[in-house]
Each structure stands twice: as C-alpha cells, then as structure tokens.
Motif scaffolding. Structure first.
Motif, PDB file in Angstrom:
ATOM      1  N   MET A  25     -54.043 -49.462  79.594  1.00 52.78           N
ATOM      2  CA  MET A  25     -53.158 -48.357  79.904  1.00 52.78           C
ATOM      3  C   MET A  25     -53.114 -47.406  78.705  1.00 52.78           C
ATOM      4  O   MET A  25     -53.010 -47.822  77.567  1.00 52.78           O
ATOM      5  CB  MET A  25     -51.754 -48.906  80.204  1.00 52.78           C
ATOM      6  N   GLU A  26     -53.171 -46.140  78.989  1.00 53.31           N
ATOM      7  CA  GLU A  26     -53.111 -45.109  77.952  1.00 53.31           C
ATOM      8  C   GLU A  26     -51.721 -45.090  77.301  1.00 53.31           C
ATOM      9  O   GLU A  26     -50.714 -45.285  77.963  1.00 53.31           O
ATOM     10  CB  GLU A  26     -53.404 -43.749  78.582  1.00 53.31           C
ATOM     11  N   SER A  27     -51.687 -44.846  75.998  1.00 51.10           N
ATOM     12  CA  SER A  27     -50.431 -44.767  75.250  1.00 51.10           C
ATOM     13  C   SER A  27     -50.168 -43.342  74.795  1.00 51.10           C
ATOM     14  O   SER A  27     -51.105 -42.569  74.573  1.00 51.10           O
ATOM     15  CB  SER A  27     -50.485 -45.663  74.013  1.00 51.10           C
ATOM     16  N   VAL A  28     -48.892 -43.008  74.635  1.00 55.16           N
ATOM     17  CA  VAL A  28     -48.491 -41.705  74.110  1.00 55.16           C
ATOM     18  C   VAL A  28     -47.383 -41.936  73.079  1.00 55.16           C
ATOM     19  O   VAL A  28     -46.449 -42.694  73.323  1.00 55.16           O
ATOM     20  CB  VAL A  28     -48.038 -40.747  75.238  1.00 55.16           C
ATOM     21  N   ILE A  80     -44.118 -38.512  80.494  1.00 46.99           N
ATOM     22  CA  ILE A  80     -44.797 -39.747  80.071  1.00 46.99           C
ATOM     23  C   ILE A  80     -45.622 -40.301  81.220  1.00 46.99           C
ATOM     24  O   ILE A  80     -46.742 -40.766  81.025  1.00 46.99           O
ATOM     25  CB  ILE A  80     -43.765 -40.788  79.570  1.00 46.99           C
ATOM     26  N   ARG A  85     -48.203 -43.549  81.512  1.00 45.92           N
ATOM     27  CA  ARG A  85     -48.631 -43.968  80.182  1.00 45.92           C
ATOM     28  C   ARG A  85     -47.586 -44.878  79.527  1.00 45.92           C
ATOM     29  O   ARG A  85     -46.410 -44.852  79.873  1.00 45.92           O
ATOM     30  CB  ARG A  85     -48.880 -42.748  79.293  1.00 45.92           C
ATOM     31  N   ARG A  86     -48.047 -45.653  78.547  1.00 43.35           N
ATOM     32  CA  ARG A  86     -47.142 -46.518  77.799  1.00 43.35           C
ATOM     33  C   ARG A  86     -46.585 -45.726  76.621  1.00 43.35           C
ATOM     34  O   ARG A  86     -47.333 -45.304  75.735  1.00 43.35           O
ATOM     35  CB  ARG A  86     -47.870 -47.755  77.279  1.00 43.35           C
ATOM     36  N   PRO A  87     -45.245 -45.515  76.590  1.00 50.48           N
ATOM     37  CA  PRO A  87     -44.669 -44.780  75.463  1.00 50.48           C
ATOM     38  C   PRO A  87     -44.604 -45.647  74.207  1.00 50.48           C
ATOM     39  O   PRO A  87     -44.218 -46.821  74.261  1.00 50.48           O
ATOM     40  CB  PRO A  87     -43.270 -44.415  75.948  1.00 50.48           C
ATOM     41  N   THR A 146     -52.087 -47.772  67.948  1.00 49.10           N
ATOM     42  CA  THR A 146     -51.843 -47.977  69.379  1.00 49.10           C
ATOM     43  C   THR A 146     -52.737 -47.117  70.268  1.00 49.10           C
ATOM     44  O   THR A 146     -52.588 -47.119  71.491  1.00 49.10           O
ATOM     45  CB  THR A 146     -50.367 -47.709  69.708  1.00 49.10           C
ATOM     46  N   CYS A 198     -52.997 -43.777  70.519  1.00 50.80           N
ATOM     47  CA  CYS A 198     -52.417 -42.548  71.069  1.00 50.80           C
ATOM     48  C   CYS A 198     -53.273 -41.342  70.700  1.00 50.80           C
ATOM     49  O   CYS A 198     -53.616 -41.163  69.536  1.00 50.80           O
ATOM     50  CB  CYS A 198     -51.000 -42.325  70.529  1.00 50.80           C
ATOM     51  N   THR A 199     -53.574 -40.533  71.675  1.00 46.66           N
ATOM     52  CA  THR A 199     -54.284 -39.280  71.421  1.00 46.66           C
ATOM     53  C   THR A 199     -53.380 -38.084  71.671  1.00 46.66           C
ATOM     54  O   THR A 199     -53.785 -36.944  71.468  1.00 46.66           O
ATOM     55  CB  THR A 199     -55.537 -39.162  72.314  1.00 46.66           C
ATOM     56  N   GLU A 200     -52.147 -38.351  72.129  1.00 43.56           N
ATOM     57  CA  GLU A 200     -51.172 -37.305  72.392  1.00 43.56           C
ATOM     58  C   GLU A 200     -49.808 -37.781  71.907  1.00 43.56           C
ATOM     59  O   GLU A 200     -49.509 -38.971  71.900  1.00 43.56           O
ATOM     60  CB  GLU A 200     -51.097 -36.983  73.885  1.00 43.56           C
TER      61      GLU A 200
END
Length: 149
Positions: free
Chosen positions: A1-4, A31, A34-36, A97, A99-101
C-alpha cells in the motif's frame, strides 16, 4: 500500500503549538486509500506541546535551509536548530516509509506549503514554504498543503 507523510496534527494528534489537533473530512478524503504516516517535525525535534508560536524571520524555509533566515518564537528565542532537526527527521521518516508525497499543515513554519506567516506575529502571510516542506521538496517529495487545514 502506498504511504503519504501527513502532519500529525492533521491526523488527530494534539501536537500543534497550541496543544490542539486539526483534522478534517477533506483531509481524510485526500489521503484516500493510502497509508498515512503521521509526523510532527517540532515534536520529533524535542520541542514541547504546547509551545510558543514561532515564525520564520528573513525569508521562508528555503532561506532557513540556506542560512539566510531564522525561526524565532514570539519571545525572540531562536529555535532554528530545532526546526532544522525536525525537518531532517521528517525526511528520514518519509524515506524510511517510502512516501513520495506529503500533505502538510498550512501556513506552519515547518509544514507550510506556498504560504507562511511573515515573521511579525501579526497574522500576516507571505508566499513561501516552511522548513520541513522546503527540505522535503528539495529531496524529491511532492509537498501539498493539506485541504481544509
């Protein structure tokens, strides 16, 4: 899962300078799936909650990173080093983690993106970024002001 990466105060953590949190339905929607990764640069650098309000004097976060501006609280105490330390810790967390954003608290001397307080403690704003936002941006992380913040 994508992280932010998300300002912790926007995830319900009472870590703002005034000891409060600030979440919103708009933030939850931004969000999405995505996983915050909730993170507060000031707290990570050891500043207390609550703490004196701070603003950037002499520029914005990019100027602080380049040594041309300082972060001071409303008593005149220089807290630049804590803000730089918190920014470095936020970058480490984002990298760790994946994060790209980042969705960050608007107008903050750490997290502000596009607009920050002008250093006069009068509520006036100026164009610019906070210290953490500037460092993340310089390292290829897309920084957006959090909606509804």
């Amino acid at each position: 899962m994508e992280s932010v990466l998300v300002s912790a105060c926007l995830q319900g953590v009472p870590c703002r300078f005034d000891g409060r949190a600030k979440g919103s339905a708009e933030m939850t929607a931004a969000i999405g799936a995505r996983r915050p990764v909730a993170f507060c640069p000031e707290v990570s650098a050891g500043l207390p909650t609550p703490r004196r309000p701070a603003e950037i004097v002499g520029g914005d976060g990019h100027d602080v990173l380049d040594g041309r501006a300082r972060v001071v609280d409303d008593t005149g105490s220089d807290v630049t080093e804590a803000f730089l330390d918190g920014a470095r810790r936020a970058l480490e967390a984002a990298r760790r983690t994946g994060c790209t954003e980042a969705l960050l608290m608007a107008r903050s001397p750490s997290c502000g993106r596009g607009t920050v307080h002008d250093g006069t403690f009068t509520g006036e704003l100026r164009a610019g970024d906070g210290v953490t936002a500037a460092l993340l941006e310089r390292n290829g992380i897309t920084v957006r002001p959090a909606p509804g913040a």
